[in-house]
Design an enzyme around this catalytic site. Structure first.
Site, PDB file in Angstrom:
ATOM      1  N   SER A   1       6.977   8.364  -2.386  1.00  0.00           N
ATOM      2  CA  SER A   1       7.294   7.228  -3.258  1.00  0.00           C
ATOM      3  C   SER A   1       7.000   7.457  -4.730  1.00  0.00           C
ATOM      4  O   SER A   1       7.345   6.599  -5.558  1.00  0.00           O
ATOM      5  CB  SER A   1       6.582   5.962  -2.771  1.00  0.00           C
ATOM      6  OG  SER A   1       7.188   5.490  -1.591  1.00  0.00           O
TER       7      SER A   1
ATOM      8  N   TYR B   1       7.510  -4.699  -0.330  1.00  0.00           N
ATOM      9  CA  TYR B   1       7.705  -3.278  -0.619  1.00  0.00           C
ATOM     10  C   TYR B   1       8.650  -2.634   0.387  1.00  0.00           C
ATOM     11  O   TYR B   1       8.398  -2.655   1.590  1.00  0.00           O
ATOM     12  CB  TYR B   1       6.349  -2.572  -0.599  1.00  0.00           C
ATOM     13  CG  TYR B   1       6.409  -1.139  -1.055  1.00  0.00           C
ATOM     14  CD1 TYR B   1       6.945  -0.808  -2.295  1.00  0.00           C
ATOM     15  CD2 TYR B   1       5.924  -0.119  -0.253  1.00  0.00           C
ATOM     16  CE1 TYR B   1       6.995   0.502  -2.726  1.00  0.00           C
ATOM     17  CE2 TYR B   1       5.961   1.201  -0.673  1.00  0.00           C
ATOM     18  CZ  TYR B   1       6.498   1.505  -1.917  1.00  0.00           C
ATOM     19  OH  TYR B   1       6.550   2.805  -2.333  1.00  0.00           O
TER      20      TYR B   1
ATOM     21  N   LYS C   1      10.141   7.193  -6.677  1.00  0.00           N
ATOM     22  CA  LYS C   1      10.742   5.918  -7.079  1.00  0.00           C
ATOM     23  C   LYS C   1      10.876   5.768  -8.591  1.00  0.00           C
ATOM     24  O   LYS C   1      11.900   5.283  -9.089  1.00  0.00           O
ATOM     25  CB  LYS C   1       9.934   4.752  -6.490  1.00  0.00           C
ATOM     26  CG  LYS C   1      10.132   4.574  -4.990  1.00  0.00           C
ATOM     27  CD  LYS C   1       9.316   3.386  -4.467  1.00  0.00           C
ATOM     28  CE  LYS C   1       9.752   2.986  -3.055  1.00  0.00           C
ATOM     29  NZ  LYS C   1       9.456   3.989  -2.028  1.00  0.00           N
TER      30      LYS C   1
END
Length: 380
Positions: free
Chosen positions: A57, A167, A60
């Site tokens: 992540s 999330y 991201k």
């Protein structure tokens, strides 16, 4: 603080098995101020500045910058409805309730926007944080987002877009928006628009070129010891998910963070205009705030708690108050599930990262190392 003190923090963390190994760096706008490592990234191979990580992540923020580049070029707006670019979005339904083992779906009451995708308010949530998502995947046979398939993108919505923080794989959809508008596949776009200009030569969508430098993921066993654990983005996927797909090294990711400290540029290469860069780092939550993430899978992740009032910019979690002795208000931060954590603090001209490859995510023992390192970075 001297480099010897930083080295000791890393060495002690590995000796205590708070982390299996670690690479850590700090920097300011002008360059790297500390780089160090400790432990073995894989059997017989010491961790080093060029150790390759599955950053999951931490991908991201790069996906969000890709979308911001198109906003900067007036090809996109934060308020553009997702379905205007990707009509398939309108097929997504909200999971309202269960009728036995059958999900009962309804149409969303609000329109999802690009801003919702970037700030995790689109309605999409990962199965690690919402038990109903895992239940839905099992009941319907829907593939996990980590399968790398186009079909996997179409998770059910857990709430109406804009209603709250949740999330999930919104940045995967954001990457698809970039592809649809620009015409280049997202890997080509990122290489040409972000990695090449910033000199991120060891950041890639596939691990092939890095096999001899790839680190090993390790997870806690029932006795608290680290053991090898297989976890990686799917190779050669149908869709590169900009929520999780990248491999990188600490030195490359620090170049990305230093671009933040230089207001959208690095070493003469401008990625974003100063105006777009400033907009990207602002609170984009429209009055909502980060909400505690309660784990559904304790072996994979602990709960994620951040200070009350924490928000989210277009790029990352945004701290709205100073953390005493550490980062200042306006700092941006996030991490990958195998504990590749970063922060960037424009007010202090500081960026830092503490990378390892361990599970569970955000376990207290890892966080001790992170806090010790960050505190040392700010020490007079």
């Amino acid at each position: 603080m001297s480099s010897e003190n930083f080295d000791r923090i890393l060495k002690d963390a590995v000796a205590a098995q708070d982390v299996p190994f670690v690479v850590a760096m700090s920097a300011n706008a002008d360059g790297v101020t500390y780089s160090g490592s400790s432990g073995e990234a894989a059997a017989g191979r010491p961790a080093a500045e060029d150790t390759v990580f599955r950053i999951f992540s931490a991908t991201k923020a790069i996906g969000s910058v890709a979308a911001m580049i198109l906003i900067d070029r007036d090809k996109l707006s934060m308020d553009t409805p997702v379905a205007d670019i990707l009509p398939e979005w309108d097929r997504l339904q909200v999971l309202e309730r269960w009728d036995g083992d059958t999900p009962v779906m309804r149409a969303p009451k609000t329109t999802a926007t690009i801003r919702h995708l970037a700030t995790h308010r689109s309605g999409l949530e990962y199965e690690f944080w919402n038990p109903d998502v895992g239940r839905y995947l099992e009941a319907t046979g829907h593939p996990s987002i980590l399968s790398g398939t186009k079909a996997a993108l179409s998770y059910p919505l857990m709430y109406d877009p804009g209603a709250r923080w949740g999330y999930g794989p919104g940045i995967d959809w954001l990457g698809q928006v970039v592809e649809a508008l620009d015409g280049r596949r997202i890997d080509q776009f990122c290489h040409e628009e972000i990695f090449a200009p910033l000199g991120m030569t060891d950041t890639a969508f596939e691990q092939d070129a890095f096999a001899d430098r790839l680190s090993e993921v390790r997870a806690r066993d029932e006795n608290g010891n680290f053991v090898p654990f297989e976890l990686a983005p799917p190779p050669k996927p149908e869709v590169y998910g900009m929520g999780h797909c990248l491999y990188s090294i600490a030195a490359d990711y620090m170049k990305f963070l230093r671009m933040f400290l230089n207001k959208g540029t690095l070493d003469g290469h401008r990625i974003l205009s100063e105006k777009a860069f400033a907009e990207m780092l602002e609170d984009q939550m429209e009055g909502k705030t980060f909400q505690k993430m309660v784990t559904v899978a304790p072996p994979v992740t602990a709960d994620v708690e951040l200070p009350e009032g924490t928000t989210h910019s277009f790029a990352a979690v945004r701290f709205e108050a100073d953390v005493p002795g550490r980062r200042k208000a306006g700092s941006q931060s996030w991490a990958g599930v195998c504990n590749t954590h970063y922060w960037v603090d424009p007010a202090s001209d500081v960026a830092g990262l503490v990378f390892t490859q361990s599970l569970p995510f955000v376990e207290a023992r890892y966080l001790r190392t992170y806090e010790a390192f960050e505190t040392a970075v700010y020490a007079p």
